[in-house]
Design a protein around this motif. Structure first.
Motif, short mmCIF file in Angstrom:
data_model
loop_
_atom_site.label_atom_id
_atom_site.label_comp_id
_atom_site.label_asym_id
_atom_site.label_seq_id
_atom_site.Cartn_x
_atom_site.Cartn_y
_atom_site.Cartn_z
N ILE A 49 0.85 -1.19 0.00
CA ILE A 49 0.00 0.00 0.00
C ILE A 49 0.88 1.24 0.00
O ILE A 49 1.88 1.32 0.72
CB ILE A 49 -0.94 -0.01 1.25
N ASN A 50 0.52 2.19 -0.85
CA ASN A 50 1.24 3.47 -1.02
C ASN A 50 2.58 3.31 -1.74
O ASN A 50 3.36 4.26 -1.79
CB ASN A 50 1.45 4.21 0.32
N ALA A 166 -0.67 -4.69 5.98
CA ALA A 166 -0.71 -3.50 5.13
C ALA A 166 0.57 -3.32 4.33
O ALA A 166 0.55 -2.83 3.21
CB ALA A 166 -0.98 -2.27 5.98
C1 LIG Z 1 -1.13 5.57 2.66
O1 LIG Z 1 -1.17 6.95 2.41
C2 LIG Z 1 -2.33 7.60 2.93
C3 LIG Z 1 -2.32 9.05 2.45
O2 LIG Z 1 -1.07 9.65 2.67
C4 LIG Z 1 -2.35 7.46 4.45
O3 LIG Z 1 -3.51 8.07 4.99
C5 LIG Z 1 -2.33 5.99 4.82
O4 LIG Z 1 -2.25 5.80 6.22
C6 LIG Z 1 -1.17 5.26 4.14
N1 LIG Z 1 -1.30 3.85 4.39
C7 LIG Z 1 -0.31 3.05 4.77
C8 LIG Z 1 -0.63 1.63 5.04
O5 LIG Z 1 0.83 3.47 4.89
#
Ligand SMILES: *[C@@H]1O[C@H](CO)[C@@H](O)[C@H](O)[C@H]1NC(C)=O
Length: 187
Positions: A49-50, A166
């Protein structure tokens, strides 16, 4: 006498059962390859993710984010590496480009459309599928077509979650690919 008559009838039946098979294969000179060509193998989709998979549109309230759920309507777009094993350091042999939209109110199902680019030893190209993933169960998805060495390919993939943290979401993808007889006629 009775014994040899039985033998004769048996032999005649045997010949009759063979003739239709021979006749049908001889009458189709353009379709010499009756055996369906198929290919079966397993790869692993590694998404982070991301990094390789992103939330593009937020879903509605309801099921929240957890290791197995995301809110209804969440749109993910992904470009994940496909590797030979579940080990993140294993060899990359392809990629999964596509999107998925959470489509059940419990947050477990996602409608997914993707192109799976495959760079295997003997086969290079891509297969395309559409299906609904379940985050905790094995699900099957029809292959809707292919390109390169997978032109005209049919069959399905079966996907199963292996790891759902995640930072390291891993799905096992079993490929069951079948080429229709007419695929070999394209030069
Ligand atoms: C991914 O990025 C979003 C927006 O910046 C953030 O809210 C979220 O917590 C992130 N998720 C992870 C698993 O890092």
């Amino acid at each position: 006498m009775e014994f040899s008559l039985h033998n004769y009838v048996f032999a005649a039946m045997l010949v009759l059962s063979i003739i239709p098979f021979k006749a049908s294969s001889n009458s189709l000179p353009d379709h010499k390859h009756h055996e369906v060509k198929s290919l079966h193998f397993t790869l692993f989709d590694h998404e982070i993710i991301n990094k390789t998979t992103f939330v593009i549109v937020n879903g509605v309230a309801g099921a929240g984010f957890s290791t197995t759920t995301a809110p209804f309507g969440t749109l993910f777009v992904l470009n994940d590496p496909l590797k030979v094993t579940a080990d993140p350091s294993s060899t990359v042999v392809g990629s999964a480009e596509g999107f998925s939209i959470v489509s059940s109110f419990d947050g477990l199902d996602s409608l997914s459309v993707a192109k799976l680019t495959l760079n295997l030893k003997k086969y290079k190209g891509a297969v395309y599928f559409i299906g609904v993933f379940h985050n905790t169960k094995t699900t099957e998805h029809p292959i809707v077509g292919g390109s390169g060495d997978f032109l005209f390919v049919q069959g399905y993939i079966a996907t199963s979650p292996v790891s759902l943290t995640a930072l390291n979401i891993i799905y096992k993808i079993e490929f069951h690919l079948y080429w229709p007889s007419y695929a070999g006629q394209i030069s």
